[in-house]
Write a protein that holds these residues in place. Structure first.
Motif, PDB file in Angstrom:
ATOM      1  N   LEU A  30      11.116  34.079  30.489  1.00 20.27           N
ATOM      2  CA  LEU A  30      10.422  35.285  30.048  1.00 20.27           C
ATOM      3  C   LEU A  30      11.397  36.258  29.382  1.00 20.27           C
ATOM      4  N   ILE A  31      12.539  36.471  30.016  1.00 19.10           N
ATOM      5  CA  ILE A  31      13.556  37.375  29.462  1.00 19.10           C
ATOM      6  C   ILE A  31      14.059  36.845  28.122  1.00 19.10           C
ATOM      7  N   GLU A  32      14.339  35.550  28.062  1.00 20.44           N
ATOM      8  CA  GLU A  32      14.816  34.956  26.804  1.00 20.44           C
ATOM      9  C   GLU A  32      13.793  35.119  25.685  1.00 20.44           C
ATOM     10  N   SER A  33      12.510  34.974  26.011  1.00 21.74           N
ATOM     11  CA  SER A  33      11.485  35.115  24.969  1.00 21.74           C
ATOM     12  C   SER A  33      11.406  36.567  24.479  1.00 21.74           C
ATOM     13  N   VAL A  34      11.602  37.527  25.372  1.00 19.75           N
ATOM     14  CA  VAL A  34      11.613  38.938  24.947  1.00 19.75           C
ATOM     15  C   VAL A  34      12.812  39.195  24.041  1.00 19.75           C
ATOM     16  N   PRO A  39       8.938  41.402  21.189  1.00 19.08           N
ATOM     17  CA  PRO A  39       7.522  41.736  21.091  1.00 19.08           C
ATOM     18  C   PRO A  39       7.219  43.238  21.129  1.00 19.08           C
ATOM     19  N   PHE A  40       8.181  44.041  21.530  1.00 21.23           N
ATOM     20  CA  PHE A  40       7.959  45.482  21.626  1.00 21.23           C
ATOM     21  C   PHE A  40       8.379  46.224  20.361  1.00 21.23           C
ATOM     22  N   GLY A  41       8.886  45.490  19.383  1.00 20.79           N
ATOM     23  CA  GLY A  41       9.272  46.104  18.118  1.00 20.79           C
ATOM     24  C   GLY A  41      10.495  47.005  18.216  1.00 20.79           C
ATOM     25  N   CYS A  42      11.429  46.654  19.098  1.00 21.38           N
ATOM     26  CA  CYS A  42      12.655  47.451  19.238  1.00 21.38           C
ATOM     27  C   CYS A  42      13.487  47.340  17.956  1.00 21.38           C
ATOM     28  N   VAL A  43      14.314  48.344  17.717  1.00 20.72           N
ATOM     29  CA  VAL A  43      15.099  48.415  16.494  1.00 20.72           C
ATOM     30  C   VAL A  43      16.580  48.401  16.842  1.00 20.72           C
ATOM     31  N   VAL A  57      18.938  43.191  23.875  1.00 23.02           N
ATOM     32  CA  VAL A  57      20.089  42.481  24.437  1.00 23.02           C
ATOM     33  C   VAL A  57      20.023  42.527  25.964  1.00 23.02           C
ATOM     34  N   ARG A  58      20.745  41.622  26.603  1.00 19.38           N
ATOM     35  CA  ARG A  58      20.945  41.711  28.054  1.00 19.38           C
ATOM     36  C   ARG A  58      22.086  42.690  28.270  1.00 19.38           C
ATOM     37  N   ASN A  59      21.781  43.808  28.870  1.00 14.45           N
ATOM     38  CA  ASN A  59      22.808  44.802  29.126  1.00 14.45           C
ATOM     39  C   ASN A  59      23.606  44.428  30.368  1.00 14.45           C
ATOM     40  N   ARG A  60      22.914  44.107  31.430  1.00 18.98           N
ATOM     41  CA  ARG A  60      23.524  43.676  32.682  1.00 18.98           C
ATOM     42  C   ARG A  60      22.467  42.907  33.450  1.00 18.98           C
ATOM     43  N   GLU A  61      22.912  42.112  34.386  1.00 17.07           N
ATOM     44  CA  GLU A  61      21.950  41.362  35.176  1.00 17.07           C
ATOM     45  C   GLU A  61      22.511  41.074  36.556  1.00 17.07           C
TER      46      GLU A  61
END
Length: 109
Positions: A30-34, A39-43, A57-61
């Motif tokens: 799910l995270i990889e697909s985002v 899908p949220f149209g981030c810039v 991007v993955r900021n931290r996990e």
């Protein structure tokens, strides 16, 4: 869309999912697909160092495993919470706790 319920004055929320996420691999997919589909149209933007930053991007996990210990009547008598930096560590740590007979015995005393 599910209802969000305010849980504190800090406006932290929980979302009740109609279908729970089955496992950590499904969550990661799910995270990889985002990240890939945005899908949220981030810039994207340019950071203060002049380097471009992708829109998503993955900021931290970290991954948390919670193991509840139940007595013979199904009542929770103890729990363990483990935080791991990767999915591999999460799976190894959870397996270790679940297989630890000494810990399970101590919880049931």
């Amino acid at each position: 869309m599910a209802d969000f319920v305010q849980t504190t004055v800090n406006k932290t929320v929980l979302r009740d999912l109609a279908v729970p996420i089955a496992d950590v691999a499904s969550f990661n997919n799910l995270i990889e697909s985002v990240i890939e589909d945005n899908p949220f149209g981030c810039v994207g933007y340019t950071g203060s160092d002049g380097q471009p930053v992708a829109a998503v991007v993955r900021n931290r996990e970290h991954y948390t495993a919670k193991v509840n210990f139940l007595d013979g009547e199904g009542k929770r008598v103890g729990n363990v919470s483990l935080q791991s930096p990767t999915i591999a560590a999460f799976e190894a740590n959870a397996a270790e706790v679940l297989a630890n007979a000494a810990l399970a015995t101590a919880m049931l005393r």
